[in-house]
Design a protein around this motif. Structure first.
Motif, PDB file in Angstrom:
ATOM      1  N   ALA A 444      10.738  -7.780  58.722  1.00  0.00           N
ATOM      2  CA  ALA A 444      10.278  -6.391  58.692  1.00  0.00           C
ATOM      3  C   ALA A 444       8.847  -6.307  58.175  1.00  0.00           C
ATOM      4  N   ALA A 445       8.546  -7.077  57.117  1.00  0.00           N
ATOM      5  CA  ALA A 445       7.180  -7.090  56.583  1.00  0.00           C
ATOM      6  C   ALA A 445       6.208  -7.681  57.604  1.00  0.00           C
ATOM      7  N   SER A 446       6.644  -8.716  58.323  1.00  0.00           N
ATOM      8  CA  SER A 446       5.784  -9.320  59.358  1.00  0.00           C
ATOM      9  C   SER A 446       5.496  -8.331  60.468  1.00  0.00           C
ATOM     10  N   LEU A 447       6.519  -7.551  60.873  1.00  0.00           N
ATOM     11  CA  LEU A 447       6.322  -6.550  61.923  1.00  0.00           C
ATOM     12  C   LEU A 447       5.308  -5.505  61.474  1.00  0.00           C
ATOM     13  N   PHE A 448       5.418  -5.049  60.229  1.00  0.00           N
ATOM     14  CA  PHE A 448       4.480  -4.053  59.711  1.00  0.00           C
ATOM     15  C   PHE A 448       3.049  -4.609  59.747  1.00  0.00           C
ATOM     16  N   ALA A 449       2.863  -5.843  59.253  1.00  0.00           N
ATOM     17  CA  ALA A 449       1.528  -6.450  59.222  1.00  0.00           C
ATOM     18  C   ALA A 449       0.988  -6.655  60.634  1.00  0.00           C
ATOM     19  N   GLN A 450       1.871  -7.031  61.563  1.00  0.00           N
ATOM     20  CA  GLN A 450       1.427  -7.280  62.937  1.00  0.00           C
ATOM     21  C   GLN A 450       0.997  -5.996  63.635  1.00  0.00           C
ATOM     22  N   ARG A 451       1.775  -4.932  63.437  1.00  0.00           N
ATOM     23  CA  ARG A 451       1.405  -3.653  64.045  1.00  0.00           C
ATOM     24  C   ARG A 451       0.126  -3.097  63.406  1.00  0.00           C
ATOM     25  N   LEU A 452      -0.106  -3.458  62.149  1.00  0.00           N
ATOM     26  CA  LEU A 452      -1.296  -2.982  61.455  1.00  0.00           C
ATOM     27  C   LEU A 452      -2.536  -3.718  61.946  1.00  0.00           C
ATOM     28  N   GLY A 453      -2.357  -4.988  62.349  1.00  0.00           N
ATOM     29  CA  GLY A 453      -3.475  -5.790  62.825  1.00  0.00           C
ATOM     30  C   GLY A 453      -4.305  -6.354  61.690  1.00  0.00           C
ATOM     31  N   GLY A 454      -5.278  -7.175  62.038  1.00  0.00           N
ATOM     32  CA  GLY A 454      -6.128  -7.789  61.023  1.00  0.00           C
ATOM     33  C   GLY A 454      -7.178  -6.826  60.506  1.00  0.00           C
ATOM     34  N   GLY A 455      -7.829  -7.242  59.451  1.00  0.00           N
ATOM     35  CA  GLY A 455      -8.933  -6.473  58.891  1.00  0.00           C
ATOM     36  C   GLY A 455      -8.512  -5.346  57.974  1.00  0.00           C
ATOM     37  N   ARG A 456      -7.225  -5.223  57.679  1.00  0.00           N
ATOM     38  CA  ARG A 456      -6.746  -4.172  56.783  1.00  0.00           C
ATOM     39  C   ARG A 456      -6.067  -4.831  55.593  1.00  0.00           C
ATOM     40  N   GLU A 457      -6.594  -4.595  54.408  1.00  0.00           N
ATOM     41  CA  GLU A 457      -6.002  -5.190  53.219  1.00  0.00           C
ATOM     42  C   GLU A 457      -4.677  -4.496  52.894  1.00  0.00           C
ATOM     43  N   THR A 458      -3.709  -5.296  52.522  1.00  0.00           N
ATOM     44  CA  THR A 458      -2.394  -4.749  52.162  1.00  0.00           C
ATOM     45  C   THR A 458      -1.912  -5.401  50.888  1.00  0.00           C
ATOM     46  N   ASP A 459      -1.116  -4.673  50.151  1.00  0.00           N
ATOM     47  CA  ASP A 459      -0.477  -5.190  48.943  1.00  0.00           C
ATOM     48  C   ASP A 459       0.930  -5.632  49.329  1.00  0.00           C
ATOM     49  N   PRO A 460       1.260  -6.922  49.196  1.00  0.00           N
ATOM     50  CA  PRO A 460       2.588  -7.390  49.630  1.00  0.00           C
ATOM     51  C   PRO A 460       3.737  -6.631  48.987  1.00  0.00           C
ATOM     52  N   SER A 461       3.600  -6.269  47.712  1.00  0.00           N
ATOM     53  CA  SER A 461       4.687  -5.534  47.056  1.00  0.00           C
ATOM     54  C   SER A 461       4.815  -4.134  47.653  1.00  0.00           C
ATOM     55  N   ASP A 462       3.654  -3.495  47.997  1.00  0.00           N
ATOM     56  CA  ASP A 462       3.702  -2.191  48.662  1.00  0.00           C
ATOM     57  C   ASP A 462       4.374  -2.299  50.017  1.00  0.00           C
ATOM     58  N   VAL A 463       4.015  -3.332  50.779  1.00  0.00           N
ATOM     59  CA  VAL A 463       4.596  -3.515  52.110  1.00  0.00           C
ATOM     60  C   VAL A 463       6.106  -3.724  52.014  1.00  0.00           C
ATOM     61  N   ALA A 464       6.517  -4.538  51.054  1.00  0.00           N
ATOM     62  CA  ALA A 464       7.959  -4.777  50.881  1.00  0.00           C
ATOM     63  C   ALA A 464       8.700  -3.479  50.593  1.00  0.00           C
ATOM     64  N   GLU A 465       8.102  -2.608  49.761  1.00  0.00           N
ATOM     65  CA  GLU A 465       8.746  -1.342  49.432  1.00  0.00           C
ATOM     66  C   GLU A 465       8.705  -0.377  50.614  1.00  0.00           C
ATOM     67  N   ILE A 466       7.619  -0.387  51.386  1.00  0.00           N
ATOM     68  CA  ILE A 466       7.520   0.489  52.565  1.00  0.00           C
ATOM     69  C   ILE A 466       8.609   0.142  53.575  1.00  0.00           C
ATOM     70  N   VAL A 467       8.768  -1.134  53.877  1.00  0.00           N
ATOM     71  CA  VAL A 467       9.775  -1.499  54.880  1.00  0.00           C
ATOM     72  C   VAL A 467      11.184  -1.283  54.341  1.00  0.00           C
ATOM     73  N   ARG A 468      11.344  -1.378  53.019  1.00  0.00           N
ATOM     74  CA  ARG A 468      12.663  -1.071  52.439  1.00  0.00           C
ATOM     75  C   ARG A 468      12.982   0.416  52.611  1.00  0.00           C
ATOM     76  N   ILE A 469      11.998   1.280  52.309  1.00  0.00           N
ATOM     77  CA  ILE A 469      12.193   2.714  52.492  1.00  0.00           C
ATOM     78  C   ILE A 469      12.496   3.028  53.959  1.00  0.00           C
ATOM     79  N   CYS A 470      11.879   2.285  54.862  1.00  0.00           N
ATOM     80  CA  CYS A 470      12.132   2.455  56.297  1.00  0.00           C
ATOM     81  C   CYS A 470      13.473   1.865  56.726  1.00  0.00           C
ATOM     82  N   GLY A 471      14.223   1.335  55.778  1.00  0.00           N
ATOM     83  CA  GLY A 471      15.531   0.775  56.100  1.00  0.00           C
ATOM     84  C   GLY A 471      15.461  -0.444  56.984  1.00  0.00           C
ATOM     85  N   HIS A 472      14.262  -1.116  57.027  1.00  0.00           N
ATOM     86  CA  HIS A 472      14.053  -2.298  57.859  1.00  0.00           C
ATOM     87  C   HIS A 472      14.318  -2.013  59.335  1.00  0.00           C
TER      88      HIS A 472
END
Length: 1022
Positions: A444-472
């Motif tokens: 789920a985290a990989s899908l989020f990062a892939q759809r976001l594309g490169g060049g955008r900084e992300t916080d791994p802990s934020d991403v983990a919580e975002i995809v959790r809220i999205c129910g994966h």
């Protein structure tokens, strides 16, 4: 498993070579009536007419229900492949592929063969006719009387005639006149005035050099037509007769030779490819491997079409997976890649009919609309004909049902089909389903990062919580990523705050998509009952639930609820992680609750009553379970909690009751919390009483103690003495297992005083008060007083028929005798208690008595007998499910294993036990475990570790005022101090152990400590 329903010959069910006994004729005709309309809904009135004609019994519906029930039992012969009989309002349907019903499959083969023959594919038509012949076992519904059975036999007879005529025509077209004669001859005898039949038989006889027979047949038929019908025979017979007399070649006399039938135009060959664009991919590696292998393994075969079905809830990524798969396998399907949306997920148009879908498929293959047949059968035949030699990959996206898909499947063809659907599609021949769940967190985290594309900084802990809220859920993750892409100034922290700020479904939207719309499509496809169950699940606070809880929420019967839950399971709106336990995705649950919160479909009063019914259900079911699991408790009736709610068939005995309490623990705590915040004080007091045993035994002491106090205060204020006494007993039990012995003694003493002060004395309640008080006294080392109280109680109990409480009293008496070094008396009471517990089948008592006997064996220096007794106790307790009791037994077994010299094994067992005892809050057992771990370390020569364990144990027993354990800990601590060379400390601890033992009357412990003290003093003097 090979499964079929046979209507040809005798009506029967067969699976894996076995035959199911259906019993009466009426049951068999009921099955036939359902099977003939397999996959379709049949009204109850229609079924009654088919079974009883115009003379149904007085209670026809009840009789029909009984026959349906027997059929359901007979269908179980098919095991996991058994079809369901679905009951709806005043109707039934047999949910099975019609091809599993021999006569339905027979008629289908004949119809398809006729269409293929008409379109010119005679080889394929003949194969289907051969298959149809293999299904024929004799007269349909043999032995079953009645007008409907006769009507069915007549209809099948017409189909048999079509089959034979089609076969004969194919043989005649191929010049095989002699082979056609035996096919047509019996039919002509059965239908002597069928002119088309006689015409073909005459040509076959003539082509077989049987001219005289042909002319006699024609003359006889013409005469019979005139006699029976009153008209002259048709021109066809005259033309054939004249042709034979003129010596015209037989092939020229066939209808096709005269141009009577038109051949269907064939399309020009083109390679279609209308796949949607592919996207960068993340996850689903296992599913891709399986689908790729399945689609590639059948490429060399052309006799069976490969069908893969991908199903799952809306937004889980079914279509994306199918399209990605098709792009990956592009080169393996050189004749085309076809994508067809069937409208199952659209709200702006109705789902595509099979005819419309077939027309679109054929158009994509190059056919002009004007060239297409208008009838469905013609379209099916043409589609299968043009797909016969093509290696294509066809994606049928968003299918609504098996009936929609079945006509779209190619016949014998190397074409592969991938179907996606929001619901399971039973009844598709050869289908191999792939059920999609949400993504694992990493994917789920990989899908989020892939759809976001490169060049955008992300916080791994934020991403983990975002995809959790999205129910994966993939679609929710994609929408969340698109929201972040649309806001160049946002960080993942900003997105996280937005998603976590409430109204999650409203936040999960972008320009083109909303998650609410996706869920609404699935919801709108449900019927009224399904929608009601779906919405009411949104009121269930727990993550997991059983059908009984939803029956309470909806007011439906348990049977109806189970059926609807199964249907929601087919729609992927609930999941079933373990048998008969359901859950709903968090986002779906939020959507279900939002439908209720609008107030348009559910009134506030209805919602309040539904939740009240749910809570009442949990209390009633828990009361039943508690009575089976803890039968010795004195009970307060449930008169203040609502009416009876759906029964729980899984609560049948003590073992299943304990298991139910464990499985439902989170829901029971939620119910208790609801009563605390929304119920009356009386309702809360009763709920607390019902759940007190569960709260205590499962280690929920923090939740239990204040609520039990509140319940006792309520009964006191209400002036209900018996209920107050029982609440005080509940409080005593909680305090005892929490190792608060002074408070336990106080509560039990107060309960006993209240019980004795009642105007109508309840001796059973008094006896229970004495028992609970005795346990607390034993825990604090007051053995003599506990023994005295129990002997008095036993005198009363022996005059009753209450074998359970009698056995329990004997068991506690044995414990007190054991601590007073009266080992023979102790064993006598334990043996008698064990016999009583065994006689009544009370396993909790059995393992308690066996454990106590082992303790006496250990005191008598017989560790082998002790180990055997402990292991017998563990064998009994192993299936009981109570963590505290199992841990206690394992701790006691470890102590004996240590005595037998297997110290490493003992320490490993202690390491498993100690965390459990701490989790359930049993501080007394924790102290005992620490003491015994210290002993094991000391026997292994690890004195420093032994000292640490004994000092920790001493702190615990002094904190809980457990005098009996304090004497033991002081003795063991003294021995460890002696081994460490701290003689003065050892002497001081032994002196304290002697004093404590003398104060509580523990003579055996006093003698043991005194002997060690004398020996140590002697060593000091020497």
């Amino acid at each position: 498993m090979v499964f079929e329903i046979r209507l040809s010959g005798s009506v029967e069910i067969r699976a894996a070579g076995r035959r199911s006994d259906l019993g009466s004729t009426k049951t068999r005709v009921t099955l036939a009536a359902l099977a003939w309309d397999a996959g379709r809904t049949v009204s109850m009135d229609t079924l009654i007419r088919r079974v009883w004609d115009e003379h149904p019994p007085g209670k026809a519906r009840e009789a029909l229900h009984a026959h349906i029930s027997r059929i359901r039992g007979s269908l179980r012969i098919a095991g996991d492949d058994a079809p369901r009989i679905v009951s709806r309002t005043n109707s039934y349907s047999l949910d099975v592929d019609p091809d599993r019903v021999d006569l339905r499959c027979y008629t289908s083969c004949v119809d398809r063969a006729r269409s293929l023959r008409d379109s010119g594919d005679e080889e394929a038509a003949m194969q289907l006719l051969d298959r149809a012949d293999g299904l024929w076992l004799g007269e349909p519904l043999a032995g079953i009387p009645g007008s409907w059975a006769e009507h069915l036999r007549a209809a099948i007879g017409e189909t048999c005639l079509v089959a034979a005529m089609t076969r004969a025509e194919i043989l005649l077209d191929g010049g095989k006149f002699a082979d056609a004669v035996p096919v047509l001859l019996p039919l002509a005898e059965a239908h002597p005035v069928d002119e088309a039949l006689v015409e073909r038989l005459a040509v076959a006889l003539y082509g077989s050099n049987r001219t005289a027979e042909a002319t006699r047949l024609l003359q006889r038929t013409r005469q019979r037509v005139v006699r029976d019908i009153g008209l002259d025979a048709g021109r066809g017979l005259h033309r054939v007769h004249q042709g034979i007399l003129a010596g015209t070649p037989a092939v020229a006399l066939l209808p096709r030779a005269r141009g009577d039938e038109k051949a269907t135009a064939r399309p020009t060959r083109r390679v279609p490819d209308n796949l949607p664009r592919d996207v960068p991919w993340a996850g689903r590696r296992g599913e891709l491997r399986r689908l790729t292998a399945a689609l590639c393994e059948g490429q060399g075969a052309s006799d069976i079409v490969t069908v893969e079905a991908i199903h799952g809830m809306g937004g889980v990524g079914k279509s994306a997976l199918a399209v990605h798969l098709a792009h990956r396998l592009r080169d393996r399907f050189p004749d085309g890649r076809v994508y067809l949306h069937l409208g199952g997920g659209a709200t702006d148009r109705t789902p595509a009919t099979p005819a419309r879908a077939l027309a679109e498929l054929l158009r994509l293959l190059g056919m002009a609309t004007k060239e297409l047949p208008r009838e469905l059968d013609g379209l099916v035949a043409l589609w299968r004909s043009v797909a016969r030699d093509r290696r294509m990959l066809v994606i049928l996206d968003d299918a609504t049902s098996s009936a929609q898909i079945r006509p779209l499947l190619p016949g014998a063809s190397p074409t592969a089909v991938v179907v996606t659907s929001r619901r399971r599609l039973p009844g598709l021949p050869g289908v191999r389903p792939v059920s999609l769940d949400v993504l694992p967190p990493e994917d789920a985290a990989s899908l989020f990062a892939q759809r976001l594309g490169g060049g955008r900084e992300t916080d791994p802990s934020d991403v983990a919580e975002i995809v959790r809220i999205c129910g994966h859920l993939p679609l929710a993750i994609e929408i969340a990523a698109s929201r972040l892409l649309a806001r160049s100034s946002w960080t993942t922290s900003d997105l996280l705050r937005q998603l976590g700020g409430g109204g999650l479904l409203r936040q999960l939207r972008d320009v083109d998509r909303t998650l609410t719309h996706v869920f609404a499509v699935s919801y709108d496809a449900l019927d009224a009952d399904q929608q009601r169950v779906f919405r009411r699940i949104g009121l269930h606070a727990g993550v997991e639930f059983g059908p009984e809880a939803i029956a309470a929420l909806t007011g439906f019967s348990l049977e109806t609820t189970e059926r609807v839950l199964e249907e929601l399971l087919d729609h992927h709106l609930v999941s079933e992680p373990v048998p008969h336990r359901f859950t709903m995705h968090d986002l779906l649950r939020g959507y279900a609750r939002s439908l209720i919160d609008t107030g348009e479909m559910e009134s506030t009063d209805d919602v309040r009553q539904a939740v009240q019914n749910l809570m009442d259900h949990y209390v009633h079911a828990a009361d039943r379970a508690d009575r089976l699991a803890y039968p010795f408790r004195s009970r307060t009736d449930l008169d203040a909690v609502g009416t009876a709610t759906p029964r729980c068939p899984e609560i049948a005995d003590a073992q299943s009751a304990e298991q139910w309490l464990i499985v439902e623990s989170a829901n029971l705590l939620n119910a208790l919390n609801w009563f605390e915040n929304h119920g009356t004080e009386r309702q809360l007091a009763i709920a607390v009483h019902v759940l007190a045993g569960f709260l205590d035994m499962e280690g929920h002491l923090a939740a239990a103690e204040p609520l039990v106090r509140r319940a006792a205060a309520h009964w006191n204020a209400a002036g209900h003495g018996m209920a107050r006494a029982r609440a005080l007993l509940d409080l005593c039990a909680v305090h005892t297992h929490g190792s608060h012995y002074d408070e336990a003694i106080s509560a039990a003493s107060e309960a006993l005083d209240v019980a004795r002060s009642l105007r109508d004395r309840d001796r059973e309640l008094e006896s229970e008060c004495v028992h609970q008080l005795s346990i607390s006294l034993w825990q604090t080392g007051q053995y003599t007083l506990a023994r005295s109280l129990q002997k008095e109680s036993l005198t009363y109990l022996l005059q009753t028929s209450d074998l359970l409480r009698t056995a329990r009293c004997k068991n506690l008496l044995g414990i007190t005798h054991s601590h007073l070094a009266e080992n023979e008396e102790a064993l006598e009471f334990f043996t008698s208690a064990l016999a009583d517990f065994t006689a009544i089948g009370y396993d909790r008592g059995r393992y308690s008595a066996l454990n106590n006997m082992a303790e006496v064996y250990k005191r008598n220096r017989d560790p082998e007998a002790a180990e055997l007794s402990y292991r017998q106790a563990l064998a009994v307790a192993d299936h009981m499910g109570n963590p505290r009791d199992k841990a206690t037994l394992q701790m006691n077994l470890a102590s004996v294993i240590d005595l037998l010299g297997r110290t490493d094994e003992a320490l490993a067992l202690y390491g498993m036990v100690l965390p459990v005892l701490r989790d359930v809050g049993d501080r007394r057992a924790e102290a005992i475990a620490l003491t015994r771990i210290g002993r094991a370390y000391r026997s292994a020569g690890r004195t420093d570790e032994a000292l640490r364990q004994h000092i920790a144990a001493l702190e615990v027993v002094r904190a809980i005022h457990a005098a009996g354990e304090e004497a033991d800990v002081l003795y063991d601590l003294a021995l460890a101090e002696r081994d460490a060379g701290h003689t003065d400390r050892a002497v001081a601890h032994l002196e304290e152990s002697v004093a404590v033992s003398r104060r509580i009357g523990a003579s055996a412990e006093e003698a043991r400590a005194a002997e060690a003290l004398a020996e140590l003093r002697g060593e000091v003097t020497a």
